[in-house]
Design a protein around this motif. Structure first.
Motif, mmCIF file in Angstrom:
data_model
loop_
_atom_site.group_PDB
_atom_site.id
_atom_site.type_symbol
_atom_site.label_atom_id
_atom_site.label_comp_id
_atom_site.label_asym_id
_atom_site.label_seq_id
_atom_site.Cartn_x
_atom_site.Cartn_y
_atom_site.Cartn_z
ATOM 1 N N ASP A 171 26.032 23.468 -6.905
ATOM 2 C CA ASP A 171 25.663 22.640 -8.059
ATOM 3 C C ASP A 171 26.283 23.151 -9.361
ATOM 4 N N LYS A 172 27.041 24.251 -9.282
ATOM 5 C CA LYS A 172 27.803 24.715 -10.442
ATOM 6 C C LYS A 172 29.051 23.856 -10.658
ATOM 7 N N TYR A 173 29.456 23.137 -9.606
ATOM 8 C CA TYR A 173 30.680 22.330 -9.693
ATOM 9 C C TYR A 173 30.451 21.094 -10.560
ATOM 10 N N ASP A 174 31.381 20.829 -11.465
ATOM 11 C CA ASP A 174 31.324 19.654 -12.335
ATOM 12 C C ASP A 174 32.640 18.891 -12.175
ATOM 13 N N VAL A 175 32.582 17.747 -11.509
ATOM 14 C CA VAL A 175 33.805 16.999 -11.212
ATOM 15 C C VAL A 175 34.508 16.530 -12.485
ATOM 16 N N THR A 176 33.749 16.329 -13.555
ATOM 17 C CA THR A 176 34.367 15.842 -14.797
ATOM 18 C C THR A 176 35.250 16.905 -15.445
ATOM 19 N N LEU A 177 35.101 18.172 -15.019
ATOM 20 C CA LEU A 177 35.928 19.254 -15.542
ATOM 21 C C LEU A 177 37.047 19.640 -14.583
ATOM 22 N N ASP A 178 37.116 18.952 -13.449
ATOM 23 C CA ASP A 178 38.118 19.262 -12.423
ATOM 24 C C ASP A 178 39.400 18.488 -12.719
ATOM 25 N N ARG A 179 40.437 19.198 -13.122
ATOM 26 C CA ARG A 179 41.694 18.542 -13.498
ATOM 27 C C ARG A 179 42.420 17.906 -12.312
ATOM 28 N N ILE A 209 25.648 16.078 -3.805
ATOM 29 C CA ILE A 209 26.745 15.186 -3.427
ATOM 30 C C ILE A 209 26.686 13.910 -4.248
ATOM 31 N N GLU A 210 25.475 13.356 -4.377
ATOM 32 C CA GLU A 210 25.295 12.117 -5.138
ATOM 33 C C GLU A 210 25.742 12.302 -6.591
ATOM 34 N N ASN A 211 25.356 13.398 -7.213
ATOM 35 C CA ASN A 211 25.740 13.639 -8.603
ATOM 36 C C ASN A 211 27.249 13.753 -8.760
ATOM 37 N N THR A 212 27.898 14.437 -7.816
ATOM 38 C CA THR A 212 29.356 14.611 -7.875
ATOM 39 C C THR A 212 30.066 13.268 -7.756
ATOM 40 N N LEU A 213 29.685 12.469 -6.766
ATOM 41 C CA LEU A 213 30.361 11.182 -6.534
ATOM 42 C C LEU A 213 30.037 10.164 -7.631
ATOM 43 N N ARG A 214 28.792 10.150 -8.102
ATOM 44 C CA ARG A 214 28.425 9.222 -9.188
ATOM 45 C C ARG A 214 29.179 9.559 -10.474
ATOM 46 N N SER A 215 29.356 10.863 -10.736
ATOM 47 C CA SER A 215 30.085 11.274 -11.937
ATOM 48 C C SER A 215 31.531 10.792 -11.897
ATOM 49 N N ALA A 216 32.073 10.621 -10.684
ATOM 50 C CA ALA A 216 33.443 10.124 -10.531
ATOM 51 C C ALA A 216 33.500 8.607 -10.524
#
Length: 326
Positions: A171-179, A209-216
Motif C-alpha cells: 500500500d506504499k505504492y502510488d500509481v500516480t507517481l509511477d512514471r 488493488i482497487e485503489n491502484t486501478l481506480r487511481s489509473a
C-alpha cells in the motif's frame, strides 16, 4: 524440527484442493487456565518448522518483533504471533516452536505454541469468515475450516507482515507517481470505459488493488472468493445473452488470487476457460504463491499472465497491455 518438502505439497492444477498446517496458540485465561486456539496456514507458504532459535535484539523494532535470527545464512525476523493477535500465552519458550514462512519474496518466523498436523481439504470446505461476521479491511482471518468439531482460523499473513513491516507493504505504492504508467486525459478516458473484476479473499489486498486501478482510471468490481466471482460472471454471461451483447460490456478483465475459500483461483480460471463467453477474457493471477511452477500451471490453465504480490507496480501496465491489445 522439520523442513516442508515442496515436492510433496498438493499443487495439482485446478483441483480446488489445498493442504493446511494446523497450529495452536495456548491462551491464558483470567482464572489461570488455558484455552487452545486453532489457526491454519497454507503449507505452500511454509518453509519449515523449527525450535525457538537464539535471537538478537533489533534496534527500533516494530511491536511484537521478538528479534532476528540466522537460519541457513539468512537473517530472519521473528514475530510474536500471539502478541500481534492480542492473545496472552505462556511466557516459557521451552515448548514453543517457530513457523518459518516464505512468500511474497520474504522469509519470516512466527512464534507459536505448537503444530498439530497437516490437513488436506477442498477449497469448497473452506468457508469465508463473512459466514460468521462482517469482515473488514482490518480483519486478519481470511477463511475458516471446520475440523474435528473445531474451527480452524486461516490467518491473513500478508496483512500481518504488512502491519509489522509497513515500509515493505504494497500500500506504499502510488500509481500516480509511477512514471512508467501513462496517466493523462486520453488514457483516463480509455480506462474509464473498462471494468475490471478483482477477486481476493483478503479485504486488505482487494482494497489495495482497487485503489491502484481506480487511481489509473479503471472501474472496479470485486468478489471475495472464486465461488463469488464465478456466480457473478455467470450472471454477466446470462445478461449478455439476453441483451445480445458482448460479455466485455460487463467486464473487461479478471484479476484473481490463487488461495481463496470455496473455489481457488486456479479452479476459477479453469472453469472460465471452459465457458465460450470467457475463452478470450484477459485473466491475470496475482498471488503471494506465484512460484515458477505455479506460473507454468496458471498459464497452462489459461491465465494470460501472473504477478507476485509485492509487484503491484506491474499491474496497471499489464492490464493495459491485455485490455487494449489490438
Amino acid at each position: 524440527m522439520s523442513e516442508i518438502k515442496k515436492s510433496e505439497i498438493l499443487t495439482e492444477s485446478g483441483t480446488n484442493e489445498l493442504e493446511i498446517i494446523e497450529f495452536h496458540l495456548h491462551k491464558v485465561l483470567p482464572n489461570g487456565g488455558h484455552k487452545v486456539c486453532h489457526y491454519g496456514i497454507n503449507v505452500a507458504k511454509v518453509r519449515e518448522v523449527i525450535r525457538v532459535p537464539e535471537t538478537s535484539d533489533y534496534p527500533n523494532a516494530q511491536p511484537h518483533m521478538v528479534g532476528v535470527f540466522s537460519l541457513r545464512e539468512k537473517l530472519i525476523p521473528l514475530v510474536d504471533l500471539a502478541g500481534w493477535l492480542g492473545i496472552s500465552t505462556p511466557e516459557d519458550l521451552t515448548h514453543k516452536v517457530v513457523i518459518v514462512t516464505d512468500f511474497n519474496k520474504m522469509i519470516n518466523g512466527f512464534l507459536i505454541d505448537s503444530v498439530r498436523s497437516i490437513h488436506r481439504v477442498s477449497w469448497e470446505q473452506v468457508e469465508s469468515p463473512s459466514q460468521f461476521l462482517e469482515a473488514g479491511e482490518n480483519d486478519c482471518v481470511v477463511a475458516v475450516v471446520r475440523r474435528d468439531g473445531m474451527l480452524i482460523m486461516i490467518l491473513d499473513f500478508e496483512k500481518i507482515i504488512a502491519d509489522i513491516n509497513p515500509e515493505l507493504s504494497m500500500d506504499k505504492y502510488d500509481v500516480t507517481l509511477d512514471r512508467s504508467v501513462l496517466i493523462n486525459d486520453k488514457m483516463l478516458a480509455k480506462r474509464e470505459a473498462k471494468t475490471i473484476l478483482v477477486v481476493d479473499d483478503s479485504a486488505f489486498i482487494r482494497k489495495m488493488i482497487e485503489n491502484t486501478l481506480r487511481s489509473a482510471g479503471y472501474n472496479i468490481i470485486t468478489a471475495k472468493d472464486g465461488g463469488d466471482a464465478l456466480e457473478m460472471l455467470m450472471e454477466f454471461e446470462s445478461l449478455a445473452e439476453q441483451d445480445n451483447a458482448s460479455i466485455s460490456d460487463f467486464v473487461s478483465a479478471v484479476i484473481t488470487d490463487v488461495e481463496m475459500p470455496r473455489m481457488d483461483g486456479m479452479h476459477l480460471v479453469k472453469r472460465l476457460r471452459e465457458s465460450k463467453a470467457y475463452q478470450h477474457m484477459p485473466i491475470v493471477m496475482f498471488s503471494s504463491l506465484m512460484s515458477e511452477d505455479n506460473r507454468i500451471k496458471a498459464i497452462a490453465l489459461g491465465a494470460n499472465d501472473t504477478i507476485t504480490k509485492p509487484e503491484i507496480g506491474r499491474m496497471v501496465g499489464m492490464i493495459d497491455k491485455y485490455v487494449f491489445e489490438e
